[in-house]
Design an enzyme around this catalytic site. Structure first.
Site, mmCIF file in Angstrom:
data_model
loop_
_atom_site.group_PDB
_atom_site.id
_atom_site.type_symbol
_atom_site.label_atom_id
_atom_site.label_comp_id
_atom_site.label_asym_id
_atom_site.label_seq_id
_atom_site.Cartn_x
_atom_site.Cartn_y
_atom_site.Cartn_z
ATOM 1 C CB SER A 107 63.256 23.137 56.843
ATOM 2 O OG SER A 107 62.223 23.536 57.680
ATOM 3 C CG ASP A 140 74.841 22.423 68.089
ATOM 4 O OD1 ASP A 140 75.660 22.140 67.189
ATOM 5 O OD2 ASP A 140 74.277 23.536 68.151
ATOM 6 C CE LYS A 164 62.192 27.216 55.818
ATOM 7 N NZ LYS A 164 61.837 27.051 57.231
#
Length: 544
Positions: free
Chosen positions: A310, A321, A335
């Site tokens: 999460s 990223d 998740k």
């Protein structure tokens, strides 16, 4: 109030030989907490009268008034709500009224009480330690003290329930509780009044310097107080001269998305994309780094494992990223759903999935859940059987879910964050058993009994002295091996003597000094931190 169970229950006992499977069950704990709770719940518009609602209400009324036997319709409602939510997704969950206060405290990051961790030891409340800076510590309550009465109410004996004990010690903020405390070390009973205050449920398990310029922070959740705790820990480390940081998110099940975004913001330059969310109507919301972060130019390592979920994955994904730092460990849980908490009007609530989230490159890291919750939460067993916990090349990825970061690094969606540097898991039953007994409370009970006999030996000893000079003797490790063999758990740890000694020392440090010192001792031989130090050494050689 922190409570630690004294021994594993019977279910745990049966599963100990299959601990790699036990860890899979543990993945479910807390994973659904990655929620976004700052909203206005306008239920009047949502829940207009309808034939579907009338049908359910009428059925409950028929059972309540006409059914031949007396039935607890509240339990029927609970089962019905759970059944509905289970057919949606694994992270839409029902929170009964009886559990709501505990869940709220957990996410709030604090509760009102006196601030002690304790055991029910031989039918008596035995204090493990007072929480640092809490009301009990300030009032003079020490580790080993027995709490006998609270405002005249008896706290010892077989009939006293744990929940009742917590209720006696918790209360309204600034209210007082009069405690009768027996101190075995002085063989006397004391009358101590404690004023209840807000007691933090600490998110930062540990914060310390590994080397002169490398710091370490371990987060166990993302609650309302996490960012403030994290910021304080980071500021302290920076003042001590660190230029590099290890952020440990292993076994962190998540929490508030907004908290995760604030943590990420400390590492990313202004206007860098942090997170994308998309709801049912297709509305897209993007979150960007919005201010100057305190560690934008520092070197960063992030540790994750199969229990990182999460909000932890939001942090790791945003950093990966944006080509910030190095992600080390094993593939995270997977998740990528956002929940919103909604009151049901009777003290209960639901956390309902209201959106999906995507990392800055646009990838979803949500694992498939179409085959039901049991299959979803048994994914650890599948990873274990497939060998991906041991070998990086066993991690299955799909080319169709390939994404590229601004600096050209290839990353994948479809089920968790895949680390940049893989560190295998020791999946031997003995090692997982050792980890289990250390963190479950089983070993802690043994250590508490050891300290009961030896508190005078440690009196006046600070942690630096303890770390450098205290050695766990063979006799203590052998005593624990026998204790574990003949206890209900029936564990044999005789083949892990050195690891066992370190774990025993860490548990002694925890009860004497706190969780920070516990992690320091255990981390001395931690494979992922050893990998960080290896990368640091290689980087130093490359620069020569």
């Amino acid at each position: 109030m922190e409570q630690q169970s004294s021994t594993p229950d019977n279910t745990t006992k049966k599963r100990l030989p299959l601990l790699p499977l036990w860890v899979g069950l543990a993945l479910a704990v807390g994973v659904f907490i990655g929620s976004k709770l700052n909203f206005d719940d306008n239920t009047e518009k949502i829940f207009a009268t309808s034939s579907k609602k009338d049908k359910l209400n009428r059925l409950i009324d028929y059972i309540d008034y006409e059914y031949v036997d007396k039935v607890n319709t509240d339990s029927i409602v609970d089962v019905t709500v759970n059944g509905i939510l289970e057919n949606l997704d694994p992270h839409s969950v029902y929170i009964p009224k009886s559990e709501y206060a505990h869940n709220a405290d957990d996410m709030r990051g604090a509760f009102v009480g006196i601030g002690v961790s304790f055991y029910v030891y031989k039918d008596t409340i035995a204090v493990i330690r007072s929480i640092e800076g809490g009301p009990a510590e300030k009032a003079g309550i020490k580790g080993g003290d027995r709490l006998l009465y609270a405002d005249g109410k008896k706290l010892f004996g077989e009939l006293v329930q744990r929940d009742s004990i917590s209720n006696y010690l918790k209360g309204e903020i600034n209210s007082k509780v009069a405690l009768d405390v027996f101190r075995p070390s002085e063989n006397k009973t004391l009358e101590i009044k404690v004023r209840r205050k807000q007691v933090p449920l600490v998110s930062v398990d540990a914060s310390y310097k590994i080397t002169d310029d490398l710091g370490y922070i371990k987060l166990n959740r993302f609650s309302e107080t996490t960012f403030k705790e994290f910021e304080t820990a980071l500021d302290k480390l920076r003042s001590q001269g660190i230029k590099k940081l290890v952020l440990d998110l292993r076994d962190n099940p998540g929490g508030y998305i907004s908290t995760a975004e604030r943590v990420v913001d400390e590492f990313l330059e202004n206007d860098k994309l942090i997170l994308i969310t998309k709801n049912k109507s297709g509305e897209i919301n993007k979150t960007f780094a919005s201010r100057r972060g305190d560690f934008e130019h520092g070197k960063l390592y992030v540790l994750i494992n199969e229990n990182s979920a999460s909000a932890s994955e939001i942090v790791a994904g945003a950093l990966q990223d944006n080509d910030k730092g190095t992600i080390i460990g094993r593939r995270s849980f997977g998740k990528g759903l956002v929940q919103r908490e909604m009151s049901l009007g009777d003290g209960s609530a639901v956390r309902l999935t209201i959106a999906r989230y995507y990392t800055p490159t646009g990838r979803s890291i949500q694992r498939p859940y179409g085959n039901g919750n049991d299959t979803y939460y048994s994914d650890y067993e599948k990873r274990y059987r497939n060998g991906e916990l041991i070998h990086a090349d066993s991690i299955k990825v799909a080319d169709s879910l390939k994404y590229v970061t601004p600096k050209g690094k290839v990353v994948y969606g479809g089920g968790g964050i895949i680390p940049d540097v893989f560190v295998p898991k020791d999946t031997s039953v003995e090692n997982e058993t050792l980890q289990y007994v250390s963190r479950s409370g089983f070993m802690s009970y043994f250590i508490f009994e050891y300290l009961e006999k030896n508190r005078t030996f440690f009196k006046g000893m600070n942690f630096d002295d303890f770390r450098k000079n205290f050695i766990v003797e063979d006799s203590l490790s052998k005593e624990f091996i026998e204790y574990a063999k003949f206890n209900e758990a029936q564990i044999d740890l005789s083949n892990y003597a050195e690891q066992l000694k370190r774990t025993l020392k860490a548990n002694i440090a925890q009860q004497l000094f706190g969780p920070n010192e516990y992690e320091i001792i255990l981390n001395e031989a931690d494979p992922m931190l050893l990998k960080v130090l290896e990368l640091e050494a290689n980087d130093h050689l490359d620069k020569k």
